[in-house]
Design a protein around this motif. Structure first.
Motif, PDB file in Angstrom:
ATOM      1  N   VAL A 188       0.699   4.070  -2.952  1.00 50.99           N
ATOM      2  CA  VAL A 188       0.502   5.503  -2.717  1.00 50.99           C
ATOM      3  C   VAL A 188       1.584   6.308  -3.419  1.00 50.99           C
ATOM      4  O   VAL A 188       1.305   7.339  -4.042  1.00 50.99           O
ATOM      5  CB  VAL A 188       0.496   5.801  -1.203  1.00 50.99           C
ATOM      6  N   GLY A 218      -2.184   3.597  -8.543  1.00 51.01           N
ATOM      7  CA  GLY A 218      -1.881   3.171  -7.183  1.00 51.01           C
ATOM      8  C   GLY A 218      -2.567   1.870  -6.826  1.00 51.01           C
ATOM      9  O   GLY A 218      -1.973   0.997  -6.184  1.00 51.01           O
ATOM     10  N   GLY A 219      -3.834   1.726  -7.237  1.00 50.32           N
ATOM     11  CA  GLY A 219      -4.574   0.503  -6.942  1.00 50.32           C
ATOM     12  C   GLY A 219      -3.995  -0.703  -7.650  1.00 50.32           C
ATOM     13  O   GLY A 219      -3.889  -1.793  -7.062  1.00 50.32           O
ATOM     14  N   TYR A 227      -0.850  -1.716  -5.883  1.00 49.13           N
ATOM     15  CA  TYR A 227      -1.167  -2.400  -4.625  1.00 49.13           C
ATOM     16  C   TYR A 227      -1.590  -3.849  -4.873  1.00 49.13           C
ATOM     17  O   TYR A 227      -1.120  -4.768  -4.180  1.00 49.13           O
ATOM     18  CB  TYR A 227      -2.278  -1.649  -3.905  1.00 49.13           C
ATOM     19  N   TRP A 274       0.817  -1.212   0.000  1.00 47.67           N
ATOM     20  CA  TRP A 274       0.000   0.000   0.000  1.00 47.67           C
ATOM     21  C   TRP A 274       0.850   1.260   0.000  1.00 47.67           C
ATOM     22  O   TRP A 274       0.502   2.269  -0.634  1.00 47.67           O
ATOM     23  CB  TRP A 274      -0.992  -0.010   1.164  1.00 47.67           C
ATOM     24  N   GLY A 310       0.947   6.377  -7.184  1.00 44.98           N
ATOM     25  CA  GLY A 310      -0.171   7.272  -7.456  1.00 44.98           C
ATOM     26  C   GLY A 310       0.226   8.736  -7.334  1.00 44.98           C
ATOM     27  O   GLY A 310      -0.190   9.580  -8.138  1.00 44.98           O
ATOM     28  N   PRO A 314      -5.308   7.217  -8.650  1.00 46.23           N
ATOM     29  CA  PRO A 314      -5.818   6.089  -7.848  1.00 46.23           C
ATOM     30  C   PRO A 314      -5.831   4.771  -8.607  1.00 46.23           C
ATOM     31  O   PRO A 314      -5.635   3.705  -8.003  1.00 46.23           O
ATOM     32  CB  PRO A 314      -7.238   6.537  -7.470  1.00 46.23           C
TER      33      PRO A 314
END
Length: 470
Positions: A376, A424-425, A428, A372, A379, A421
């Motif tokens: 971040v 970033g997602g 992750y 995570w 992102g 996002p």
């Protein structure tokens, strides 16, 4: 007692040279984790040296003087003294063009190396407990570096630089309640006034460099006190007379500060200086003779800030022209896009270590083990990159896509909100489902402290340094 011993004892009783010798034996982790930080430090040193040279010839004045120099098209014309002095430096002072270019490229590399250094620290988790204070200091240094570059950008007082600098003035006066006062303090009143260049010159050569020097001193003092983070060790590491376990964070394994790390740092300095010298000799910088002196009645066709402020300009380009009042405070789009949003970005960076809270940690982490946090970071990088592209929306629209900014702006706005996002997602999910590698997320922090005399037992020029009491 020999004469040399007597001299040494004289200095030792006054300067405590024994502790200095202990400092020279401090261990630096045998990796390049602090290489980018050293590049930034050496760029600042070169900026100071080249700035002193330029300061001998620059005149921080907007008063008109008659030009008598090597640029034929300006001969006999009345122009601002600041602009004339930059022409003089560039075309008439021996090595003036080279030193001016060196100053320019050192400023860009200074900002770039700070940014890359912070990215390295972020993705390896080197900001974590107990190193939060140094992360905050580093964030402040990044902001100061941008401020130094901005104030220096305005000093030639040519048409392009003066117009671009006016964007900063408009942002300053847009601050509710305090804007006009700050405009008087920083810019000397309505831009450009006769006090603008002297104010910015004072900030550029004294106030901001002094703040950067203090920040660097604090940064280094904290670093020495807390020690460098180390990469995770593979297996037992021999630290002289006894083996050091891979999980033992009471011992620093690395190169002694002198002569090993000092030699490495010298190489980094000369490579940095050589790179900047090559850039200065081969690549031109801001051509003041092409733009001409500031003309309030004219505006250059293409105006934009340097790359490190382009993301702020992108916010201004994408935000609609809004204006409203909250009590006595007047709020407009320039204040939101140029002050509020960049302020929130820097605030988010500064408080990040308090969001990603851990137990005290000495070893760095593998970004692939931090799903995570790495998500971040990816992102955030995407967010700044898209905002920077938005700052060049006119070039993207006219020269790349053959359309108008009215067409590309909604697309860029949607991308700014959606792409970070999503990236970033995805990051992750990919890292969460991957096979983790060993990390040091839960290790106990090593205490920073003095070096014991018998600590620097060397094996292949490496030092095992016990931690002292903090």
């Amino acid at each position: 007692m020999s004469r040399a011993k007597a001299v040494y004892d004289w200095f030792d009783t006054r300067l405590d040279l024994e502790n200095g010798q202990k400092f020279l034996g401090k261990a630096f982790p045998a990796e390049d984790s602090f290489l980018l930080g050293e590049v930034a430090l050496f760029c600042f040193l070169l900026l100071i040296l080249s700035g002193v040279f330029l300061g001998f010839f620059f005149e921080p004045s907007t008063s008109d003087v008659e030009y008598d120099g090597s640029v034929q098209k300006f001969q006999g014309k009345e122009m601002p003294e600041a602009f004339v002095s930059v022409l003089h430096i560039t075309y008439d002072v021996p090595f003036g063009m080279f030193i001016r270019r060196l100053h320019h490229w050192a400023a860009h590399l200074f900002v770039a190396s700070i940014g890359l250094h912070m990215l390295r620290v972020f993705f390896t988790g080197a900001y974590r407990n107990p190193r939060e204070p140094n992360w905050i200091v580093g964030t402040g240094l990044a902001a100061l570096a941008m401020g130094a570059a901005y104030t220096g950008y305005a000093l030639p007082f040519d048409e392009f630089a003066a117009t671009a600098t006016s964007i900063g003035y408009n942002l300053t006066v847009s601050i509710p309640l305090l804007g006009d006062f700050l405009g008087q303090v920083v810019f000397g009143g309505e831009f450009p006034s006769s006090a603008t260049i002297p104010r910015l010159y004072f900030l550029h050569v004294l106030v901001i460099p002094a703040a950067i020097a203090v920040g660097l001193a604090v940064h280094m003092a904290i670093l020495i006190r807390q020690k460098h983070t180390e990469a995770p060790r593979d297996g037992d590491v021999t630290g002289g007379r006894q083996p050091v376990d891979e999980d033992d964070d009471d011992i620093i394994i690395g190169l002694p500060a002198f002569p090993n790390q000092a030699a490495v740092s010298a190489v980094v300095f000369f490579v940095t200086a050589a790179t900047l010298s090559a850039l200065s000799g081969l690549l031109p910088v801001h051509n003041v003779a092409e733009y001409g002196p500031n003309d309030p009645a004219a505006t250059p066709e293409l105006i934009m800030p340097d790359w490190f402020l382009m993301w702020v300009y992108g916010f201004l380009k994408l935000l609609p022209q809004i204006s409203f009042n909250i009590g006595p405070a007047h709020i407009n789009g320039e204040f939101i896009g140029g002050i509020v949003l960049p302020g929130l970005v820097f605030a988010a960076v500064a408080v990040w270590p308090f969001i990603d809270r851990t137990e005290p940690t000495h070893f760095t982490a593998d970004p692939l083990d931090r799903a995570w946090q790495t998500g971040v970071g990816v992102g955030a990088v995407a967010f700044i990159m898209i905002a920077s592209i938005a700052g060049m929306n006119n070039i993207l629209a006219d020269q790349v896509l053959g359309t108008t900014t009215g067409v590309v702006n909604p697309i860029l706005t949607a991308a700014l909100l959606v792409v970070p996002p999503v990236f970033g997602g995805i990051t992750y999910l990919l890292l969460r489902d991957g096979e983790p590698t060993p990390s040091r997320e839960g290790d106990v922090a090593a205490d920073g402290g003095g070096v014991q005399d018998d600590a620097a037992d060397n094996v292949d020029d490496e030092t095992a340094e016990p931690e002292g009491d903090r």
